[in-house]
Motif scaffolding. Structure first.
Motif, PDB file in Angstrom:
ATOM      1  N   ASP A 154      41.539  26.330   0.800  1.00 15.58           N
ATOM      2  CA  ASP A 154      41.098  25.538   1.967  1.00 15.58           C
ATOM      3  C   ASP A 154      42.055  24.203   1.684  1.00 15.58           C
ATOM      4  O   ASP A 154      42.432  23.500   2.589  1.00 15.58           O
ATOM      5  N   GLN A 180      37.336  25.970  -2.529  1.00 20.67           N
ATOM      6  CA  GLN A 180      38.360  27.024  -2.801  1.00 20.67           C
ATOM      7  C   GLN A 180      39.869  26.501  -2.456  1.00 20.67           C
ATOM      8  O   GLN A 180      40.197  25.369  -1.732  1.00 20.67           O
ATOM      9  N   SER A 208      35.031  22.588   0.194  1.00 25.44           N
ATOM     10  CA  SER A 208      34.461  24.094   0.243  1.00 25.44           C
ATOM     11  C   SER A 208      34.627  24.550  -1.255  1.00 25.44           C
ATOM     12  O   SER A 208      33.829  25.495  -1.491  1.00 25.44           O
ATOM     13  N   ALA A 240      45.368  25.327   3.251  1.00 23.96           N
ATOM     14  CA  ALA A 240      45.294  25.142   4.502  1.00 23.96           C
ATOM     15  C   ALA A 240      45.403  23.739   5.312  1.00 23.96           C
ATOM     16  O   ALA A 240      46.269  23.659   6.299  1.00 23.96           O
ATOM     17  N   PRO A 250      41.950  24.249  12.487  1.00 18.28           N
ATOM     18  CA  PRO A 250      41.535  24.348  11.176  1.00 18.28           C
ATOM     19  C   PRO A 250      40.321  23.765  10.578  1.00 18.28           C
ATOM     20  O   PRO A 250      39.822  24.194   9.550  1.00 18.28           O
ATOM     21  N   ARG A 264      36.575  20.359   4.770  1.00 14.64           N
ATOM     22  CA  ARG A 264      37.204  21.513   4.641  1.00 14.64           C
ATOM     23  C   ARG A 264      37.873  21.851   3.141  1.00 14.64           C
ATOM     24  O   ARG A 264      37.355  22.634   2.421  1.00 14.64           O
TER      25      ARG A 264
END
Length: 134
Positions: A118, A115, A113, A121, A101, A110
């Motif tokens: 993310d 979002q 980002s 995730a 990931p 990550r």
């Protein structure tokens, strides 16, 4: 008069906003996040809103912001369980990670980002590492 905004579990967002923000700012301090990073993780509120939240708290955060805080809290808790040494747990988010990931970047990269997906995730990755549902 309008009804108070409630989460799926029926809890009033006003009941979660203050404690959620306090927890987020405590985690941000432990992770040594800059104000810019904190703003991104919270969904990029305006600078004035962010500083108001830091100094005065919030009475009714947007649903998106509460969702983001929820993921951050879950990530923090998972790290505390996986890495009982607080320094190792807090440092993990900023270290490069070769896992799929992250592709050599850090989990924080990550998450930054912008979002919500993310944040999810990273949370799912850690939950899977703990042997939980992903």
């Amino acid at each position: 008069m309008t009804a108070p905004a409630r989460t799926a579990a029926g809890t009033d967002r006003r009941d979660l906003s203050g404690p959620g923000l306090r927890a987020f700012f405590n985690i941000a301090a432990q992770w040594r996040l800059s104000n810019e990073q904190q703003m991104t993780l919270l969904g990029s509120p305006s600078r004035s809103t962010f500083y108001k939240w830091r100094t005065e708290g919030a009475r009714n955060l947007p649903k998106d912001t509460l969702e983001r805080i929820s993921y951050i809290l879950g990530i923090y808790k998972a790290l505390q369980l996986l890495l009982p040494d607080p320094d190792a747990a807090d440092g993990w988010v900023a270290r490069p990670n070769a896992a799929a990931p992250f592709g050599g970047r850090s989990a924080l990269d990550r998450m930054l980002s912008g979002q919500v997906a993310d944040l999810l995730a990273v949370r799912q990755y850690l939950d899977a590492a703990r042997g939980g549902w992903s």
